[in-house]
Design a protein around this motif. Structure first.
Motif, mmCIF file in Angstrom:
data_model
loop_
_atom_site.group_PDB
_atom_site.id
_atom_site.type_symbol
_atom_site.label_atom_id
_atom_site.label_comp_id
_atom_site.label_asym_id
_atom_site.label_seq_id
_atom_site.Cartn_x
_atom_site.Cartn_y
_atom_site.Cartn_z
ATOM 1 N N SER A 1 0.831 -1.208 0.000
ATOM 2 C CA SER A 1 0.000 0.000 0.000
ATOM 3 C C SER A 1 0.861 1.252 0.000
ATOM 4 N N THR A 2 1.910 1.236 0.790
ATOM 5 C CA THR A 2 2.800 2.384 0.859
ATOM 6 C C THR A 2 3.518 2.604 -0.467
ATOM 7 N N ILE A 3 3.993 1.548 -1.077
ATOM 8 C CA ILE A 3 4.681 1.666 -2.367
ATOM 9 C C ILE A 3 3.745 2.233 -3.429
ATOM 10 N N ILE A 4 2.522 1.727 -3.469
ATOM 11 C CA ILE A 4 1.546 2.220 -4.457
ATOM 12 C C ILE A 4 1.215 3.687 -4.185
ATOM 13 N N ALA A 5 0.983 4.029 -2.921
ATOM 14 C CA ALA A 5 0.646 5.414 -2.589
ATOM 15 C C ALA A 5 1.783 6.362 -2.941
ATOM 16 N N ARG A 6 3.004 5.967 -2.631
ATOM 17 C CA ARG A 6 4.165 6.826 -2.923
ATOM 18 C C ARG A 6 4.404 6.954 -4.422
ATOM 19 N N ALA A 7 3.970 5.957 -5.189
ATOM 20 C CA ALA A 7 4.089 6.051 -6.644
ATOM 21 C C ALA A 7 3.158 7.125 -7.187
ATOM 22 N N VAL A 8 2.051 7.360 -6.491
ATOM 23 C CA VAL A 8 1.112 8.398 -6.905
ATOM 24 C C VAL A 8 1.615 9.762 -6.447
ATOM 25 N N SER A 9 1.905 9.868 -5.142
ATOM 26 C CA SER A 9 2.377 11.126 -4.577
ATOM 27 C C SER A 9 2.878 10.875 -3.161
ATOM 28 N N ASP A 10 3.867 11.677 -2.753
ATOM 29 C CA ASP A 10 4.366 11.543 -1.381
ATOM 30 C C ASP A 10 3.369 12.038 -0.349
ATOM 31 N N SER A 11 2.375 12.807 -0.779
ATOM 32 C CA SER A 11 1.405 13.343 0.170
ATOM 33 C C SER A 11 0.176 12.450 0.349
#
Length: 147
Positions: A108-118
């Protein structure tokens, strides 16, 4: 919303990720541990009895120590929980559950960070977050994070 080629690609990639997860060693270990616990009839009965005791415990908690069965229920639930906690199969299942949760948190973190750091990821684990508040506090900066 219209289905586009981009949407189809995302859906196909998510299905590939899902298949990879289901065939991973972590998920296989979880399935083995789960089967070991719930195929053992006496252990399954102990879990069922503990679940019933938890319902009694919740009823007693509503009234606190003024409930007539307070001491009995409090003692019995601690004994049953201790017995389950000390069981090797239950302990292996809990470890396997934690491993699955950690894997899902990491993905989940990897996918979210791929979208945006925020993008906020509710992992419940401060290990993967970059900010001091865990990255997903709801205080609007009240915890002195950079929300």
């Amino acid at each position: 919303m219209m289905m586009t080629d981009e949407w189809m690609s995302i859906i196909e990639q998510s299905e590939i990720l899902s298949d990879m997860l289901l065939s991973s060693e972590i998920i296989q270990e979880y399935r083995r541990a789960n089967h070991a616990v719930y195929s053992d009839k006496s252990l399954a009965k102990a879990i069922y009895d503990f679940t019933n005791m938890k319902e009694r415990y919740e009823e007693v908690q509503r009234f606190g120590r003024y409930h007539p069965d307070y001491k009995t229920v409090m003692k019995d639930i601690r004994i049953q929980k201790r017995e389950l906690d000390m069981n090797e199969q239950v302990a292996a299942l809990r470890i396997a559950e934690n491993d699955v949760q950690n894997l899902l948190n990491e993905i989940s973190t990897i996918i979210a960070r791929a979208v945006s750091d925020s993008v906020k990821v509710p992992t419940g684990d401060g290990f993967f977050s970059d900010s001091s508040c865990g990255g997903s506090c709801g205080t609007g900066g009240g915890c002195s994070c950079s929300a």
